[in-house]
Write a protein that holds these residues in place. Structure first.
Motif, PDB file in Angstrom:
ATOM      1  N   PHE B 231       0.819  -1.205   0.000  1.00 57.57           N
ATOM      2  CA  PHE B 231       0.000   0.000   0.000  1.00 57.57           C
ATOM      3  C   PHE B 231       0.862   1.269   0.000  1.00 57.57           C
ATOM      4  N   GLY B 232       0.487   2.227  -0.858  1.00 58.33           N
ATOM      5  CA  GLY B 232       1.163   3.522  -0.884  1.00 58.33           C
ATOM      6  C   GLY B 232       0.395   4.523  -0.032  1.00 58.33           C
ATOM      7  N   ARG B 233       1.074   5.082   0.927  1.00 58.30           N
ATOM      8  CA  ARG B 233       0.421   6.009   1.859  1.00 58.30           C
ATOM      9  C   ARG B 233       0.026   7.311   1.173  1.00 58.30           C
ATOM     10  N   HIS B 234      -0.992   7.945   1.723  1.00 65.34           N
ATOM     11  CA  HIS B 234      -1.253   9.333   1.356  1.00 65.34           C
ATOM     12  C   HIS B 234      -1.560  10.109   2.623  1.00 65.34           C
ATOM     13  N   SER B 235      -1.544  11.401   2.508  1.00 67.14           N
ATOM     14  CA  SER B 235      -1.537  12.270   3.687  1.00 67.14           C
ATOM     15  C   SER B 235      -2.692  11.997   4.647  1.00 67.14           C
ATOM     16  N   MET B 236      -3.836  11.581   4.125  1.00 65.31           N
ATOM     17  CA  MET B 236      -4.962  11.438   5.028  1.00 65.31           C
ATOM     18  C   MET B 236      -5.438   9.997   5.167  1.00 65.31           C
ATOM     19  N   ASP B 237      -4.532   9.039   4.940  1.00 68.47           N
ATOM     20  CA  ASP B 237      -4.959   7.641   4.950  1.00 68.47           C
ATOM     21  C   ASP B 237      -5.468   7.183   6.309  1.00 68.47           C
ATOM     22  N   ASP B 238      -4.814   7.601   7.390  1.00 68.21           N
ATOM     23  CA  ASP B 238      -5.218   7.126   8.724  1.00 68.21           C
ATOM     24  C   ASP B 238      -6.671   7.462   9.047  1.00 68.21           C
ATOM     25  N   ARG B 239      -7.132   8.539   8.486  1.00 71.18           N
ATOM     26  CA  ARG B 239      -8.509   8.934   8.765  1.00 71.18           C
ATOM     27  C   ARG B 239      -9.517   7.813   8.473  1.00 71.18           C
TER      28      ARG B 239
END
Lengths: 496, 496, 496, 496
Positions: B231-239
């Motif tokens: 998986f490639g992270r993005h700035s708001m993934d944790d949300r």
């Protein structure tokens, strides 16, 4: 006590008993919470640098009020040179943190309330200035960290405070007692307030006579009973909760904002510096926000220095450092950035001395500076994202990188130029992500006044009549009869 | 089977056994993972709309290849009208999702490989096109979801594939067997690939003769053995992992990208569509990326429609809908946005029919379109953040809002205009945050070619000589002797 | 007579007896006046190309009205394809002239009045459309050059026509007779009107019932008694009067505008196409201006093609053609320019068929196109001036160049690269000067609507409610009760 | 003699016997030629203001060299305060003229050669500085008007001076005699040189050892034998020849540039300040151009003040002064303009004292200032043209206005709001035309360095390594081994 050490600051700040909620839960020992600690670390630098030989001159100054050197962040600006030095200090700190030391807000608030209380007293023979001087002496002698607390929630923005359906949407006095006043309401997005021992509250808008209860300025300890703090989220906040080494981007410093709720909080008279004199609300607002705008060009330039440095490094790591378009974009970023700094320098250099002796920046130039801050960092960030490459939005997590199964695949395939370790490249990408997708740009946009507020005031402080005289003279058009000058032809100022 | 239903899609996709890592852990039932499900929901729409009366005409088309209607996303473009319809479909889907249906990538890949394999065969008498037609028939008849898989990790970007220190930094053939080939390498940031049953791999750059092993195109099931997805992270993934109702901003749809690692994966010959013919690599790249650029103006306009709508609503919720500057900014956003859409329409309208009968967009105009997509959405987002107000970077979490202690304070103090529930305002702010701080802009920047790649190609496809003739004719300057035309005076094309 | 030849046009146009003042003097044989002739030469091209094999298809079309081929500039648009072809023709002509063929104005006027008169008749049973069809047949059969004449002087722009202190500041009916009407007033900046045999007058703003006398459309010969023309200056007009070979920059073509004064001019009824039906004024304005906006992206792109070509050449002549920044700027110029052209193509491709059968462009997209035309050519021109070098503002006159004393010094010292004659360099600099300091940009700014007019209409034609629905759906915000939708919260449209 | 009066200046300047060609003819009494006189009138202001009480402090300063007050334009900058005052003076003069007083060029040249000759002597024990001090004393005592003369024709810009096919394309020494040197070549676009009594020639580029003959600086009277001047045209020059009252736009002041041709001109040794020391050429260039860039933000801001005033007036005359978009655009113009001024203030405030004691501006910030000057005035001008309306490109000539036949029609129909005379409106439109279509923007673009020259130097003077250290520190990336720092990964500076 004079100038405190960093350790003294940490010891003091950890003792506070504030009521704080973060992500739905009440938090103890909030200063060591991962969402808070990086920001407090920025604040701590202001103590560290005041004690280090190389930076002591920039971070301390002699205070005539207490007759000894004080931390510059609790000083009053007496000269244009003080304003110029402030700007240099601000950029320096932003370069070291990539974020914020949070302490300018209090600095600007102290200067705003000091000078306004002087002028209020002069008009109304109120006791605010002498009270405030006593307060300031205590602050300077103890090197207190004091927060400047301004913005109200504001509800329906087309309505003034007293016209809101819910009168509490601006902080207000609900009771006047013999010993003090009781206030109710809230202050929204207060940056780094928990890193402070004290806060200095101020009104956030100009007020009409009927808004009397909203004309209030006072100081209180941050951990005063009746105050509740709730953490304000930002796009990348969760990253700080993951326990990683670098996935948060900025591995050392941070920034946060709190909503502050006042449920009928008592303020003793000796801490009250404005109470009902509505006409002086706008002076406080303009002085505070003006001194804050003065910082903004330097502060955002310092932050962008970090982003530009990171972009220069990632260009190297990606193997494109010598592509002309990359070098050209880096220069463009630098040019935009120095234009911001020029604004802070220029509005400082053209400052003036107010009646109390406080030096303040040139208003018009400070509004122009802030307007540019709402624009240029966005373009700088766009160029950083361009050079960083698509991986800025798709890089695997640090946890994947540390996973024994897929970590080696990442190590192998996320390599840029052969000479740079993959982890270095990953760290730099995370920093760029943080500075372009996180809260940085939002602060540039909204701190110390949103774009239209700045435009409106540029319209107000521009001497358009002078320019019209120049044009008439050169075009050979005689001055109109004074009658005409007063007619409807003359433009009314810019309003929303 | 023909056109599948949404349920058939979900049933099929949930059956896949892929090896996936997300945030350091291997994941089962990945399609229902909160970081994946929203994106698959977007993909599912392409099946739903193909079956609904109101949208069936837009989402299906008769395929001459199989003699029956097929989902438009697996069709071949035969006419300019097909290209125009594609653009409308793409904007429609983006408006509904605020994100992406992920299925254009496969669509564009099918058209790129179909047409290129035809021309490869014509030159080399290879069997690629007939193989591919068989594959495509199967795809159309079964309404398969096929991913277009292109970008390589690329390592040192100043070096071509075979010149990299690690030869695996571009996907390559490591073995040729009687029954097929074995490939090794990786594909980076592959959007929504796990929502697909198949993927169609292509080279990502033009190749020189010595890059022969990198000239490879093939199709495989997504859950082929030997492939690992991270998986490639993005700035708001944790949300998306918090289990909230609205703190993720987009409450229904999403977008993600995977890194795809190939550890010596076998591909049978019948699935190989290019194998060593380096000169055709650039044709695949240009066709795929070109058809993708064609989408981008429409796709980003559709996404920005959502952002503009949200901004219009938040202006109302904040009580500033009738401020002139707000209305002016909304018009500016719309004007920029329709300019993007104009690009997609225009490059489609000036398309051409290639030798295999596949219609493709006008190259020059598609590069211009994509270049604008790397710019205008950033300004649209900036204006959205302006109008949204400072709260976009400081709003308390949904968990605080639902907390019985501080929830009521938030309910009271985050109210905008009295007639709008606080929760509605909070939801709209979260949506704007998501669309301006999340991955949206990064996709606009880097998808289908970063700014400089587009500029370089605009330089290549502009007929500058024609323009010089116009200028000479009007200025009365005779044509230079042919000698001169060949001299060093004549500019060399733009290179990095 | 059908399609005329260029010579027939020149013969006819030279016969006209118009009353014209230029620079303070009345002028005879105005068509051969150096300030006029270049513009007429542009018009003449529309006849030449209609007769040349290579361009005949683009410049002629079958007219169902007269049952034979006609010059495309007097045709009615019946299909989307007609609109697309129009756009290509317009760019072609602009590329050849670097200026304007002037004939689109009449073309757009014919289509606007044709379609509006049809709808007026349908509502009021007036005879306008049948009259107009007869007029149009005559125009088509004789290949007349008909000018579209719209803009009024407008006086105080904050007041509607009937509210002006001087009622003549918009052209109006001052008398209604049995045989016709009498009109008084003026039309300002009418491009190239003297190159035409006829003009077709139209209102220039939407009208209220009390503006009845201003709702008038009619056609007359250009040399009708009672009409006086006065030349409108532009920055480089004198250059055309100096008798030089190249100091005017464009050595072949030109552009001019006239003020047209009507001193009680009689119009017979058979030439009146609107007379008092105020509500249809805005339809004529929108149709004419809309079709004109449709041209503007293509027309200005064609003009800018010449400027880009000239800039590419001067880069070569200066010896900087291979500097990266020069190549990059040329690409930027091309990208901006093609974006303009995309606008014209796109608004054509999304046109619609009005009740009379006339095809018109998409309104929203045409406003966006024109808004971009008020911006991008300015940046293109700025870049051209950058590359041209400081000499663009300081080059000695052609007369100095031809002077035997100082000519040799200029020959020697104005040389750029050794291989290019000094005169070629001088000619190219003059062309760039003409296109960036002359009238070109002003036409881009104000022709077919100034920036704010376009923004206001983009606001009007944007379906904002649809976008708000997308946003609510994605954020999970329910539709507001219909009551709320009607409330003041909903933004009012953009007004000055 | 000390500070001269305006009359003394006029008397002196009219006595000069220069050989001048304008538009192909040799001209006597050139100072009263309409193309020259307006510019000399600007120069004359520098004498007038030095004698008027209100402005004397700004325009004069005590010179330690001669021990008396001198006109500031012949002074040496000794302090940062001098630099700040210079910037204020420059804006003041530009506001009064709408053009230029021409005298800064000499001012900057005097400071550049004074300081460079000091450093040359220190290295080579040459006699330049003492010679120059004598020269300067004479200049100060007699309040001479001295021109700073730099730009060479440059021929093929890809080649250095000695590499040109024609060696004369940069001014050079062709003979060294006992009594002095002989120079040949030309200087291009020398602004207002004929208004001066003396000129001070300098090299215009950095030089290599083989360019020895080009390393020459000297002073001569403007009317020295062997020098021929040819007028450089600008777009609106003819307007000044028409004998009108206002059609030239600026009714009082002007600007022109001359090409200066040197046909083997003798210079006595006492007037030679550099002769062969190639390494100091770039110091002169950087000092002169740097001090000139320092002016540019203030100077262009002053000019734009006039344009903004004119735009504010025309908005009133057109009846649109209270339209929001007009007010918003005026504020935008002001904000851009003050940003330019900020640049001049800032680069002055951060100046430094060079070895000779001359204060010079901060280099980096001055390059940034000038880069912005090549951009923002263009946008300001675009907005002025927007607000002015289409009439800016079509207004009848003043001669028509004064014609008894059509004058009354113009009087009636060119009226804006009823209360403003038509002629006032016409005058203001002409002024805006002059400032946006004339030479003003070209000077902003090319004076003191074109955009790329500034960008290249911003790249050079930016301390990128410092920024990279900030980023590494925050991202937790260790410093690379010194080896790596020297590797090819480290970006090379920006070159054309």
């Amino acid at each position: 006590m004079g100038i405190r050490t960093e350790q003294q600051y940490w010891d003091s700040i950890r003792k506070q008993k504030t009521k704080v909620y973060i992500m739905g839960e009440q938090v103890e020992n909030v200063i060591d919470h991962p969402l808070i600690h990086g920001s407090a670390s920025g604040a701590a630098l202001t103590f560290r640098y005041a004690n280090e030989p190389a930076t002591r001159d920039l971070f301390t100054i002699h205070s005539p009020l207490v007759g000894e050197p004080v931390n510059r962040y609790v000083s009053i600006h007496n000269t244009i040179e003080d304003l110029m030095d402030k700007v240099k200090l601000v950029r320096f700190v932003a370069q070291k943190t990539g974020e914020c030391a949070q302490r300018c807000m209090g600095w600007d608030a102290l200067n705003a309330v000091y000078s306004t209380s002087y002028e209020t007293d002069r008009k109304y023979e109120t006791p605010y200035h002498s009270r405030f001087k006593e307060y300031l002496k205590w602050v300077q002698k103890n090197d207190m960290m004091v927060h400047g607390t301004m913005t109200d929630p504001r509800g329906d923005r087309s309505l003034k405070p007293a016209a809101q359906k819910d009168p509490d949407l601006y902080l207000r006095i609900v009771e006047r007692r013999k010993t003090g006043i009781v206030v109710r309401g809230a202050k929204s997005h207060q940056g780094g307030i928990l890193n402070h021992e004290e806060f200095l509250a101020m009104p956030s808008v100009s007020l009409r006579p009927e808004d009397k209860d909203y004309a209030v300025s006072f100081a209180l300890p941050v951990d005063t009973k009746g105050i509740t703090y709730v953490f304000g989220r930002h796009s990348m906040d969760d990253r700080l909760l993951e326990g990683n080494q670098f996935d948060m981007g900025n591995t050392k410093f941070g920034r946060y904002a709190m909503w502050v709720f006042f449920e009928d909080v008592f303020v003793p008279w000796e801490r009250v510096f404005l109470c009902g004199e509505t006409e002086f609300a706008s002076m406080i607002v303009e002085r505070f926000a003006g001194l804050h705008r003065q910082n903004y060009g330097a502060c955002s330039a310092g932050g962008m220095d970090v982003l530009i440095g990171a972009t220069s490094l990632i260009a190297e790591y990606n193997g494109i450092a010598n592509a002309f378009h990359v070098k050209d974009k880096l220069v463009e970023m630098c040019a935009l950035n120095e234009t911001l700094y020029q604004g802070s320098l220029a509005c400082s250099s053209q400052g003036e001395i107010t009646p109390s002796g406080v030096a303040v920046m040139n208003k018009l130039l400070s509004y122009v500076t802030k307007l540019n801050v709402t624009r240029f960092p966005y373009e700088i960030a766009r160029l950083a994202q361009d050079i960083c490459g698509g991986i800025i939005g798709t890089m695997p997590s640090e946890k994947d990188y540390r996973n024994p199964e897929v970590g080696p695949l990442i190590e192998k395939y996320l390599k840029g130029v052969a000479s740079v370790p993959t982890e270095h490249r990953m760290r730099m990408i995370r920093l760029i992500e943080r500075m372009t997708c996180g809260r940085t740009l939002l602060v540039c946009m909204h701190g110390a006044g949103s774009p239209f507020a700045n435009k409106m005031m540029i319209g107000r402080y521009t001497d358009m009549e002078e320019k019209r005289i120049f044009a008439r003279d050169i075009a050979g058009v005689p001055e109109p009869p004074s009658q005409a000058a007063l007619s409807s032809g003359s433009a009314k100022p810019l309003k929303p």
